[in-house]
Scaffold this motif. Sequence first.
Motif, PDB file in Angstrom:
ATOM      1  N   ARG A   1     -32.921  -0.372 -65.386  1.00 60.76           N
ATOM      2  CA  ARG A   1     -31.467  -0.473 -65.493  1.00 60.76           C
ATOM      3  C   ARG A   1     -30.917   0.662 -66.356  1.00 60.76           C
ATOM      4  O   ARG A   1     -29.719   0.970 -66.296  1.00 60.76           O
ATOM      5  N   CYS A   2     -31.809   1.272 -67.133  1.00 59.12           N
ATOM      6  CA  CYS A   2     -31.429   2.425 -67.955  1.00 59.12           C
ATOM      7  C   CYS A   2     -32.016   3.714 -67.374  1.00 59.12           C
ATOM      8  O   CYS A   2     -32.289   4.673 -68.100  1.00 59.12           O
ATOM      9  N   LEU A   3     -32.220   3.727 -66.065  1.00 57.53           N
ATOM     10  CA  LEU A   3     -32.892   4.836 -65.407  1.00 57.53           C
ATOM     11  C   LEU A   3     -32.278   6.202 -65.717  1.00 57.53           C
ATOM     12  O   LEU A   3     -33.020   7.158 -65.962  1.00 57.53           O
ATOM     13  N   PRO A   4     -30.948   6.357 -65.726  1.00 59.71           N
ATOM     14  CA  PRO A   4     -30.386   7.688 -66.028  1.00 59.71           C
ATOM     15  C   PRO A   4     -30.841   8.226 -67.380  1.00 59.71           C
ATOM     16  O   PRO A   4     -31.103   9.435 -67.524  1.00 59.71           O
ATOM     17  N   GLU A   5     -30.948   7.350 -68.380  1.00 55.33           N
ATOM     18  CA  GLU A   5     -31.380   7.803 -69.693  1.00 55.33           C
ATOM     19  C   GLU A   5     -32.886   8.077 -69.732  1.00 55.33           C
ATOM     20  O   GLU A   5     -33.350   8.968 -70.444  1.00 55.33           O
ATOM     21  N   LEU A   6     -33.663   7.332 -68.926  1.00 54.22           N
ATOM     22  CA  LEU A   6     -35.109   7.456 -68.975  1.00 54.22           C
ATOM     23  C   LEU A   6     -35.613   8.748 -68.344  1.00 54.22           C
ATOM     24  O   LEU A   6     -36.592   9.338 -68.814  1.00 54.22           O
TER      25      LEU A   6
ATOM     26  N   ALA B   1     -31.221   4.395 -58.768  1.00 55.18           N
ATOM     27  CA  ALA B   1     -32.308   5.139 -58.130  1.00 55.18           C
ATOM     28  C   ALA B   1     -31.794   5.960 -56.952  1.00 55.18           C
ATOM     29  O   ALA B   1     -32.175   7.124 -56.778  1.00 55.18           O
ATOM     30  N   CYS B   2     -30.931   5.388 -56.133  1.00 54.60           N
ATOM     31  CA  CYS B   2     -30.388   6.114 -54.975  1.00 54.60           C
ATOM     32  C   CYS B   2     -29.572   7.326 -55.425  1.00 54.60           C
ATOM     33  O   CYS B   2     -29.576   8.363 -54.759  1.00 54.60           O
ATOM     34  N   ALA B   3     -28.895   7.192 -56.538  1.00 52.67           N
ATOM     35  CA  ALA B   3     -28.083   8.298 -57.044  1.00 52.67           C
ATOM     36  C   ALA B   3     -28.937   9.486 -57.456  1.00 52.67           C
ATOM     37  O   ALA B   3     -28.449  10.624 -57.491  1.00 52.67           O
ATOM     38  N   ARG B   4     -30.228   9.243 -57.763  1.00 53.54           N
ATOM     39  CA  ARG B   4     -31.101  10.331 -58.198  1.00 53.54           C
ATOM     40  C   ARG B   4     -31.855  10.988 -57.054  1.00 53.54           C
ATOM     41  O   ARG B   4     -32.649  11.901 -57.277  1.00 53.54           O
TER      42      ARG B   4
ATOM     43  N   ILE C   1     -41.577   4.017 -63.302  1.00 54.75           N
ATOM     44  CA  ILE C   1     -41.031   3.356 -64.490  1.00 54.75           C
ATOM     45  C   ILE C   1     -41.501   1.904 -64.499  1.00 54.75           C
ATOM     46  O   ILE C   1     -41.402   1.207 -63.484  1.00 54.75           O
ATOM     47  N   ASP C   2     -42.013   1.465 -65.642  1.00 52.71           N
ATOM     48  CA  ASP C   2     -42.467   0.086 -65.755  1.00 52.71           C
ATOM     49  C   ASP C   2     -42.106  -0.444 -67.141  1.00 52.71           C
ATOM     50  O   ASP C   2     -42.157   0.299 -68.138  1.00 52.71           O
ATOM     51  N   LEU C   3     -41.778  -1.720 -67.203  1.00 55.54           N
ATOM     52  CA  LEU C   3     -41.382  -2.340 -68.466  1.00 55.54           C
ATOM     53  C   LEU C   3     -42.519  -2.428 -69.469  1.00 55.54           C
ATOM     54  O   LEU C   3     -42.297  -2.336 -70.677  1.00 55.54           O
ATOM     55  N   ARG C   4     -43.735  -2.611 -68.967  1.00 57.08           N
ATOM     56  CA  ARG C   4     -44.824  -2.995 -69.847  1.00 57.08           C
ATOM     57  C   ARG C   4     -45.645  -1.787 -70.305  1.00 57.08           C
ATOM     58  O   ARG C   4     -46.276  -1.107 -69.489  1.00 57.08           O
TER      59      ARG C   4
END
Length: 470
Positions: free
Chosen positions: A312-317, A366-369, A280-283
């Motif tokens: 910060r929105c990793l669960p949705e991504l 991230a750890c939760a996944r 995952i990357d912002l750009r």
Amino acid sequence: MRDPSALVEHPRNPNRHPKKQIELLARIIRHQGWRNPIVVSARSGFVIAGHGRLAAARFLGLTAVPVDVQEFETEADEWAHLVADNRIAELANMDEAGLGELLRDLGEVEDFDLDLTGFDDEALADLMGDGSPAEGEGAADPAVTGRGLVGDFGAAPFSVFDARSGAWLDRKRAWIESGIASSEGRAEELAFSTSSQPQETYDRKAAVEAAEGRKLGWKEFAQRFPEAMKQTGTSIFDPVLAEIALRWWCPAGGRVLDPFAGGSVRGLVSAKLGMHYTGIDLRPEQVEANERQAAEFGPVPGSARWITGDSRCLPELIGEAEPFDFMLSCPPYFDLEVYSERPEDLSALGSYAGFLEAYREIIRHACARLAPDAFACWVIGDVRDSRGWFHGLTGDTVRAFEDAGMRLYNDAILLTPAGSLPMRVRGQFEKSRKLGKTHQYVLIFGKGDPAKVAARCTLARLPEDDGQNG
């Protein structure tokens, strides 16, 4: 069992026991207990064999030791045994090849202290070897030594990784020649190495801000005063480190999560080794560059995909797909390198407190996944504030992982090439006594049962026909 303080050494004992030997004997006794009693003559009452063990017992403060009281007909018999007890063992011929093999097998026993064999580090190195020729010598016989630790694993599994060594650099060169160009996608927006600038750069920036009555972003400052920027460019993740981390701590064919993707290295190495990588990357520019490289990289047994977004929105991504088997990432070192001026970019948040809050949130997601039994490899380094004090990023990282349910399992130092540091460090050191930094930290965190994960990490040993880049 007798009180060691009541035992009397033989006055004619020819053996001398140095402090180092006594301390080693004491460690062996503490670890294993008593294997051989102290031999005492019933005739004279003197100790005939075991003077070193007696000294070790006294060193340990023991109040009782095992004693074997034996009969000797004459004083001459006592003397003979006193000498023969050590001399007979000295007359044995040591099979050094067999001893080296035995010591190597002992070295495979987890947490066993090889000092308990009686050999110091130098002697152990000579006897065990690492399969590598000594400087100035020809290659060792592979039938005797094998490929050595580097040949077997890509690097010696020690807590220091030397990215300056010839073997490491050769392997890195092979990875780069395979088509990895991780700097692509950064040219337009790449920011600057802010925390690594010399003090004169900070002084110049502060002077300009004072004169204009406002704060300047690093990008604007660098564009207006390029001559003031002494340290430019960006760091590129080392493909050899990526390969080692994936081989050693990720199950074969595993799913890899990278919440701070950056360039293409970790994704392409993962795919080449048969893993399935999600970064995952912002750009969007960076994601597009990575995807172009992946398309040009050629067929691979695994896969790599990059997602544009804020971790910060990793669960949705990444949705609710099956859990990941491994996490491999290298986050921003706060403002050491500012990657963009986007408001959501952690490297541009301005305050360390704000950075840390967002950073901890991403680690928690991230750890939760990760799967119930999984490792995470995190490459990190500490950075200084504008006054020169370290922020404590490495320690904050460990605490963030612990709060997210993972424990520190391994830590290692990555020695990096000095680059331009020799040209910069003199003035820095003379002015402020700051050391030039040529290392990063490699932290391995574990979740669940490390033994279960390790049992699935079958790629640790390189294949016999390995051609540098796996």
